[in-house]
Design an enzyme around this catalytic site. Structure first.
Site, PDB file in Angstrom:
ATOM      1  N   GLU A  61     133.547  60.756  21.529  1.00 18.29           N
ATOM      2  CA  GLU A  61     133.751  61.800  22.532  1.00 18.29           C
ATOM      3  C   GLU A  61     135.168  61.815  23.082  1.00 18.29           C
ATOM      4  O   GLU A  61     135.689  62.882  23.433  1.00 18.29           O
ATOM      5  CB  GLU A  61     132.741  61.633  23.665  1.00 18.29           C
ATOM      6  CG  GLU A  61     131.314  61.993  23.308  1.00 18.29           C
ATOM      7  CD  GLU A  61     130.617  60.920  22.482  1.00 18.29           C
ATOM      8  OE1 GLU A  61     129.580  61.226  21.858  1.00 18.29           O
ATOM      9  OE2 GLU A  61     131.120  59.762  22.469  1.00 18.29           O
ATOM     10  N   HIS A  71     120.362  58.694  28.428  1.00 14.85           N
ATOM     11  CA  HIS A  71     120.425  60.022  27.820  1.00 14.85           C
ATOM     12  C   HIS A  71     119.682  61.068  28.648  1.00 14.85           C
ATOM     13  O   HIS A  71     119.279  62.103  28.114  1.00 14.85           O
ATOM     14  CB  HIS A  71     119.836  59.993  26.402  1.00 14.85           C
ATOM     15  CG  HIS A  71     120.551  59.100  25.446  1.00 14.85           C
ATOM     16  ND1 HIS A  71     120.447  57.739  25.488  1.00 14.85           N
ATOM     17  CD2 HIS A  71     121.397  59.387  24.410  1.00 14.85           C
ATOM     18  CE1 HIS A  71     121.185  57.208  24.515  1.00 14.85           C
ATOM     19  NE2 HIS A  71     121.776  58.193  23.863  1.00 14.85           N
TER      20      HIS A  71
END
Length: 326
Positions: A60, A129
């Site tokens: 990321e 998550h």
């Protein structure tokens, strides 16, 4: 009017923009043949090819930097970070670069990038998550933060986000992807900073964000049976925030409840509550502004514990009843 899912609405809006503007492209982890972690980009690589639907490494930090750089050179990238939790790995590029470059360059350089962030709990993805961290991004000057609650809003807000000259954090709740709404086939745009009154009411203004909008609407139906009328407001965008719609509603109802999924402590609902308290709506209040947010705990994997960690319909009903009795 036809009904399509939230996921289909997001895809339809992105595809329309990509057909009309060759500078728009999408990038992210597994978004090509796999169609993305939640299937939103299914079929897009077949239509637009791998140059414009670009699979990226699982890094990321790297891919957010690539998206910011592409935006600065005239492209209009859409970056899917797969899970909104992963925004933390990309924070330097988003917070220290994307959010500040237009200001630091005196408007010479714009960063028209959309960061798509599937967020929230309810899908059994556990603590790393399932978080709701939108308040972190809303704190940063230079970023716009969008949080659609249904397919119709998602399509119109995505077009507005892609067209914007500033970086936009676009939070898509994972549980909402399969929900359906009436959505026109033609393109339309919902301006960023324009709230929507999902239900008119007279007793309590309930400002709800994301998936909580639907829970509040369900609670409102049950509360009508006992004579409590909720006015339900969906800000749709946290930054910019439509304060006028909220304040006007509170003046009418004289009570306010803010409902959000994120941990109650330090959540964006506190900003909304403070805004109401500091506005002239304060003089109309018959009770203090109330907040209802998530518990101060990591999101559990166990489905029953996961439900207990965030507000449910019954919690909203009880909070509304309590507020009416103050």
């Amino acid at each position: 009017m036809r009904k399509i899912t939230y996921a289909e609405a997001v895809k339809e809006s992105m595809s329309k923009e990509m057909r009309e503007n060759e500078n728009v492209f999408i990038m992210g982890e597994d978004i090509g043949l796999y169609g993305g972690a939640f299937g939103v980009t299914n079929g897009m690589v077949e239509e637009f090819g791998p140059e414009r639907v670009r699979n990226t490494p699982i890094s990321e930090a790297a891919i957010s930097g690539a998206a910011v750089g592409a935006a600065m050179t005239g492209m209009r990238p859409i970056l899917e970070l797969q899970f909104s939790d992963f925004v933390m790995i990309a924070t330097d590029n988003i917070v220290n670069q994307a959010a500040k470059i237009r200001y630091m360059s005196g408007g010479v350089a714009n960063v028209p990038v959309v960061f798509r962030l599937p967020g929230g709990s309810g899908a059994g993805f556990a603590a790393q998550h399932s978080q709701s961290l939108e308040a972190w991004m809303a704190h940063i000057p230079g970023l716009k933060v969008v949080q659609p609650s249904n397919a119709y809003d998602a399509k119109g807000l995505m077009k507005a986000a892609i067209d914007d000259e500033n970086p936009v954090l676009f939070y898509e709740h994972k549980v909402l992807y399969g929900t359906k709404s009436e959505v026109p086939e033609e393109a339309y745009q919902i301006p960023l900073g324009e709230a929507d009154i999902k239900k008119n009411g007279s007793d309590i203004t309930v400002v709800a964000t994301g998936v909580m909008v639907n829970k509040v609407l369900e609670a409102a139906k049950k509360l009508e049976e006992e004579g409590i009328s909720l006015e339900v407001i969906d800000p749709r965008t946290l930054v910019p925030l439509d304060t006028d719609t909220i304040i006007d509603s509170v003046r009418k109802t004289s009570r306010a409840l803010v409902v959000y999924e994120a941990v109650e402590r330090g959540g964006y609902g506190a900003e909304i509550a403070s805004m109401i308290g500091e506005s002239d709506a304060f003089d109309f209040l018959d009770a203090p502004v109330s907040r209802l947010g998530g518990k101060p705990t990591p999101i559990p994997y166990n489905p029953e514990l996961e439900k207990a960690a965030i507000p449910q319909v019954e919690d909203i009903i009880q909070a509304s009843q309590k507020l009416m009795n103050k």
